[in-house]
Design a protein around this motif. Structure first.
Motif, mmCIF file in Angstrom:
data_model
loop_
_atom_site.group_PDB
_atom_site.id
_atom_site.type_symbol
_atom_site.label_atom_id
_atom_site.label_comp_id
_atom_site.label_asym_id
_atom_site.label_seq_id
_atom_site.Cartn_x
_atom_site.Cartn_y
_atom_site.Cartn_z
ATOM 1 N N TYR A 104 0.820 -1.224 0.000
ATOM 2 C CA TYR A 104 0.000 0.000 0.000
ATOM 3 C C TYR A 104 0.853 1.273 0.000
ATOM 4 N N LEU A 105 1.944 1.237 -0.768
ATOM 5 C CA LEU A 105 2.823 2.404 -0.915
ATOM 6 C C LEU A 105 3.033 2.698 -2.394
ATOM 7 N N ASN A 106 3.664 3.839 -2.665
ATOM 8 C CA ASN A 106 4.059 4.191 -4.040
ATOM 9 C C ASN A 106 5.554 3.932 -4.175
ATOM 10 N N ALA A 107 5.911 2.905 -4.931
ATOM 11 C CA ALA A 107 7.326 2.551 -5.075
ATOM 12 C C ALA A 107 8.062 3.624 -5.877
ATOM 13 N N THR A 108 9.298 3.857 -5.492
ATOM 14 C CA THR A 108 10.128 4.838 -6.211
ATOM 15 C C THR A 108 11.290 4.175 -6.944
ATOM 16 N N GLN A 109 11.517 2.867 -6.685
ATOM 17 C CA GLN A 109 12.710 2.209 -7.206
ATOM 18 C C GLN A 109 12.376 1.231 -8.335
ATOM 19 N N PRO A 110 13.189 1.230 -9.423
ATOM 20 C CA PRO A 110 12.995 0.208 -10.450
ATOM 21 C C PRO A 110 13.349 -1.176 -9.891
ATOM 22 N N PRO A 111 12.729 -2.251 -10.350
ATOM 23 C CA PRO A 111 11.714 -2.311 -11.410
ATOM 24 C C PRO A 111 10.291 -2.064 -10.891
ATOM 25 N N CYS A 178 10.744 -3.886 11.387
ATOM 26 C CA CYS A 178 10.474 -5.335 11.383
ATOM 27 C C CYS A 178 10.941 -5.900 10.038
ATOM 28 N N PRO A 179 11.250 -7.207 9.993
ATOM 29 C CA PRO A 179 11.825 -7.777 8.763
ATOM 30 C C PRO A 179 10.956 -7.623 7.521
ATOM 31 N N TRP A 180 9.637 -7.868 7.628
ATOM 32 C CA TRP A 180 8.781 -7.701 6.448
ATOM 33 C C TRP A 180 8.883 -6.277 5.904
ATOM 34 N N GLY A 181 8.772 -5.299 6.793
ATOM 35 C CA GLY A 181 8.758 -3.902 6.376
ATOM 36 C C GLY A 181 10.116 -3.474 5.828
ATOM 37 N N GLN A 182 11.180 -3.853 6.508
ATOM 38 C CA GLN A 182 12.514 -3.427 6.067
ATOM 39 C C GLN A 182 12.851 -3.992 4.688
ATOM 40 N N LYS A 183 12.451 -5.243 4.461
ATOM 41 C CA LYS A 183 12.709 -5.859 3.148
ATOM 42 C C LYS A 183 11.920 -5.129 2.054
ATOM 43 N N ALA A 184 10.626 -4.905 2.311
ATOM 44 C CA ALA A 184 9.770 -4.263 1.291
ATOM 45 C C ALA A 184 10.189 -2.809 1.077
ATOM 46 N N PHE A 185 10.438 -2.069 2.147
ATOM 47 C CA PHE A 185 10.761 -0.648 2.004
ATOM 48 C C PHE A 185 12.104 -0.466 1.279
ATOM 49 N N THR A 186 13.071 -1.330 1.560
ATOM 50 C CA THR A 186 14.369 -1.227 0.882
ATOM 51 C C THR A 186 14.190 -1.439 -0.621
ATOM 52 N N ALA A 187 13.413 -2.463 -0.973
ATOM 53 C CA ALA A 187 13.219 -2.749 -2.403
ATOM 54 C C ALA A 187 12.380 -1.668 -3.082
ATOM 55 N N TYR A 188 11.268 -1.297 -2.468
ATOM 56 C CA TYR A 188 10.311 -0.403 -3.141
ATOM 57 C C TYR A 188 10.710 1.071 -3.028
ATOM 58 N N LEU A 189 11.383 1.442 -1.916
ATOM 59 C CA LEU A 189 11.634 2.870 -1.651
ATOM 60 C C LEU A 189 13.113 3.230 -1.620
ATOM 61 N N GLY A 190 14.003 2.220 -1.646
ATOM 62 C CA GLY A 190 15.435 2.515 -1.542
ATOM 63 C C GLY A 190 15.847 2.670 -0.080
ATOM 64 N N ASN A 191 16.973 3.347 0.132
ATOM 65 C CA ASN A 191 17.528 3.377 1.489
ATOM 66 C C ASN A 191 17.202 4.648 2.268
ATOM 67 N N ASP A 192 16.431 5.537 1.684
ATOM 68 C CA ASP A 192 16.130 6.823 2.325
ATOM 69 C C ASP A 192 15.048 6.636 3.405
ATOM 70 N N ARG A 193 15.478 6.669 4.669
ATOM 71 C CA ARG A 193 14.533 6.392 5.761
ATOM 72 C C ARG A 193 13.500 7.503 5.937
ATOM 73 N N LEU A 194 13.756 8.677 5.357
ATOM 74 C CA LEU A 194 12.728 9.734 5.397
ATOM 75 C C LEU A 194 11.516 9.307 4.559
ATOM 76 N N GLN A 195 11.801 8.627 3.426
ATOM 77 C CA GLN A 195 10.690 8.092 2.610
ATOM 78 C C GLN A 195 9.975 6.966 3.349
ATOM 79 N N TRP A 196 10.736 6.115 4.022
ATOM 80 C CA TRP A 196 10.119 5.017 4.772
ATOM 81 C C TRP A 196 9.131 5.573 5.809
ATOM 82 N N ALA A 197 9.536 6.675 6.439
ATOM 83 C CA ALA A 197 8.736 7.212 7.545
ATOM 84 C C ALA A 197 7.336 7.638 7.099
ATOM 85 N N GLN A 198 7.195 7.974 5.803
ATOM 86 C CA GLN A 198 5.863 8.354 5.302
ATOM 87 C C GLN A 198 4.879 7.190 5.335
ATOM 88 N N TYR A 199 5.413 5.965 5.481
ATOM 89 C CA TYR A 199 4.561 4.780 5.439
ATOM 90 C C TYR A 199 4.619 3.977 6.740
#
Ligand SMILES: N[C@@H](CCC(=O)N[C@@H](CSC=O)C(=O)NCC(=O)O)C(=O)O
Length: 276
Positions: A104-111, A178-199
């Protein structure tokens, strides 16, 4: 938009549709339950239900047993899919990444970024389609389970003007930690934790100003409780901002739809108090 199934249920109708999503850049399927009261003269409010990892629009509609109470209350329920779909949509062999795991996020990272925009789909595109097509009002509530509980919480916290209430079963509360979130956020949003915080529901709740009625149920025999879900993080966040969170712990219940079916009536009645 094309209807692909319909079943009469408790005097109302469960229907599935496919439609083209411009936001997700693919064809999507959703399910809607229209209670018997729904008509052009008497439009009804809508509960959006967001399902968890590996689900489609079908899990909730087939397993939760929500239709009897929705028919009594005069509430429509809309269940979207959990990710973009189709042969040209990026995927991953793991159950917690790619199709069935849109978070339920908007991914910023390819693919992922060419299709994975479930946040915009659930907040904007799908309600616009539902409200233009069916006899419903613009009164909305939102609920979900696990990854979908996380989605319901973050969407309500970021858009409090669009919903009257929010509820969740066994939500991922603090995906940044948590592991589910960290895995998904890294792939979909990259490493910028400011972007992670929006979700991140706990971070958003700790900082919330406009507060909605919120109900969370958590089973204490849930295999994912300590490593992935961490309800105590949401509780701490609510204390920080004075958020009106009702968090209930239930002995013996696990992560399954048997738990959801046991308490879904209470969630629908909770939403009805605020929708009508
Ligand atoms: N390893 C399991 C994990 C899948 C799972 O448990 N999915 C849950 C949601 S978990 C968090 O989002 C679910 O709702 N499953 C569907 C159902 O109908 O129960 C697996 O791959 O099965």
């Amino acid at each position: 938009m094309e209807m692909i199934s319909q079943n009469k249920s408790f005097g109302g109708w469960h229907k599935q549709y496919t439609h083209r999503s411009d936001v997700l850049n693919c064809d999507m399927r959703f399910a809607v339950y229209l209670p018997p009261q729904a008509s052009a003269e008497t439009p009804v409010p809508v509960l959006y239900w967001l399902s968890g990892l590996t689900c489609t629009d079908e899990n909730f509609m087939q397993k939760a047993g929500a239709q009897r109470i929705a028919a009594e209350l005069g509430m429509a329920i809309v269940a979207p899919d959990t990710s973009p779909r189709g042969d040209d949509v990026a995927d991953d062999p793991a159950y917690d990444m790619g199709k069935g795991a849109g978070f339920y996020l908007n991914a910023t990272q390819p693919p992922w970024s060419s299709h994975y925009r479930m946040y915009d789909y659930v907040v904007e595109e799908l309600p616009a389609l539902i409200e233009a097509t069916f006899p419903v009002t613009q009164q909305r509530a939102i609920a979900g389970h696990s990854m979908g509980g996380h989605g319901a919480l973050l969407i309500a916290l970021r858009n409090p003007q669009r919903y009257s209430s929010v509820s969740a079963f066994s939500p991922i509360t603090n995906p940044m930690n948590c592991p589910w979130g960290q895995k998904a956020f890294t792939a979909y949003l990259g490493n910028d934790r400011l972007q992670w915080a929006q979700y991140d529901a706990s971070g958003l709740m700790a900082a919330a100003e406009h507060k909605l009625p919120a109900l969370v149920d958590q089973g204490m025999a849930d295999n994912f409780l300590q490593e992935q879900l961490k309800p105590e993080m949401l509780e701490q966040a609510a204390q920080l901002s004075g958020y009106p969170l009702q968090l209930r712990r239930h002995d013996g219940y696990d992560h399954s739809y048997y738990f959801i079916a046991s308490f879904i009536e209470e969630h629908l009645r909770f939403h009805a108090e605020h929708l009508f």
